[in-house]
Scaffold this active site. Structure first.
Site, PDB file in Angstrom:
ATOM      1  N   CYS A   2      -3.229  74.695 -20.381  1.00 21.71           N
ATOM      2  CA  CYS A   2      -4.357  75.829 -20.932  1.00 21.71           C
ATOM      3  C   CYS A   2      -4.499  75.849 -22.461  1.00 21.71           C
ATOM      4  CB  CYS A   2      -3.843  77.100 -20.267  1.00 21.71           C
ATOM      5  SG  CYS A   2      -4.260  77.298 -18.512  1.00 21.71           S
ATOM      6  N   HIS A  28      -7.658  77.939 -11.316  1.00 22.36           N
ATOM      7  CA  HIS A  28      -8.375  76.561 -12.180  1.00 22.36           C
ATOM      8  C   HIS A  28      -7.641  75.416 -11.645  1.00 22.36           C
ATOM      9  CE1 HIS A  28      -9.793  79.052 -16.139  1.00 22.36           C
ATOM     10  NE2 HIS A  28     -10.618  78.805 -15.135  1.00 22.36           N
TER      11      HIS A  28
END
Length: 297
Positions: A290, A190
């Protein structure tokens, strides 16, 4: 355990030769959405960090997550809570559930079926909390995992999760230019594992960022160097410690305490690094960012 600002590295004054404090930046209040790791476990593997053979200490994960939440509150930020749901162990990584810009909510569409129900849970939260403009996306995006928002741009990762088509969808919905960046190292699956926006704008420039060049294609590295010539460039060691999976309020930068090589460079730029231990959650492939979805209303 967290390490706060502590002793600051003083810089020599060019005129006098004496040490001086670097200029501190200004924090701005933020609103965050988080989800407790009530059901956190690693029973499948959808990124290189996940190993179902390694046991997870859920109590420790909750303790570490709670320390992150308390730190946000101590810095004056608002923290909203997303109710965890049984059977969705990765809901603790709330940043993946949506991207919010100017009060507009672009929902997520997950690449893996194990996480797909999380998208509806996030949309339901925003609908219940008075956000009228919520888009159900057509293309795969995993929220702030691959969308990083600055004052003028949306930086968008692609290569492992988000589809290239999601970039055009985000640009049309938010009305902001979207700059695509190609991720090439699966360890940094990511964008938020390889790049962090530190502040919205500095002296008329678009933003301050830190990133790890090795996570990006050669062309994307050139784009980043052109957009952010003064960026803090991280080492591989600090990137592997998830030091770029960080959250900044413009002054305070919350990041894993293991990313020791980032602390001095951040202080030299006037930021206050705040180190936290989220190692248990790293077993799921996530850390500070996150766990944190920013609500830009």
């Amino acid at each position: 355990m967290r390490t706060g600002p502590g002793d600051r590295t003083q810089q020599p004054d060019a005129a006098t030769g004496h040490s001086k404090e670097p200029s501190l930046r200004t924090a701005s209040p933020r609103r965050y959405l988080m989800c407790p790791p009530t059901h956190f476990e690693v029973t499948y593997s959808i990124n290189p960090w996940m190993d179902p053979a390694k046991p997870v200490d859920r109590r420790l994960a909750l303790t570490q997550w709670e320390e992150l939440r308390r730190t946000y509150l101590s810095l004056g930020h608002d923290v909203e809570l997303l109710e965890p749901r049984a059977g969705l162990p990765d809901m603790v990584f709330a940043a993946n559930g949506a991207t919010v810009v100017d009060g507009r909510v672009l929902g997520a569409r997950f690449a893996h079926p194990q996480r797909a129900p999380e998208a509806a849970a996030a949309r339901e939260w925003f609908a219940a909390h008075g956000f009228p403009d919520i888009r159900l996306p057509e293309h795969v995006n995993e929220g702030e995992g691959d969308f990083a928002v600055t004052a003028n741009l949306v930086l968008a990762g692609r290569g492992f999760r988000a589809s290239p088509e999601s970039h055009a969808e985000a640009q049309e919905f938010f009305g902001r230019p979207v700059v695509g960046l190609d991720l090439v190292d699966p360890r940094f699956y990511h964008l938020d594992t390889a790049l962090c926006v530190l502040d919205d704008a500095v002296d008329g420039a678009d933003a301050g960022v830190m990133y790890y060049p090795g996570a990006f294609s050669p062309g994307s590295r050139k784009v980043l160097a052109r957009l952010f010539p003064e960026a803090l460039v991280a080492t591989e060691a600090d990137a592997l410690a998830f030091g770029l999976n960080a959250v900044s309020d413009g002054r305070n930068v919350l990041l894993p305490q293991a990313a020791t090589g980032l602390f001095a460079p951040l202080r030299e730029r006037g930021y206050e690094p705040v180190g936290l231990d989220l190692d248990e959650l790293l077993k799921g492939g996530g850390s500070v960012k996150c766990c944190t979805l920013e609500i830009r209303a």
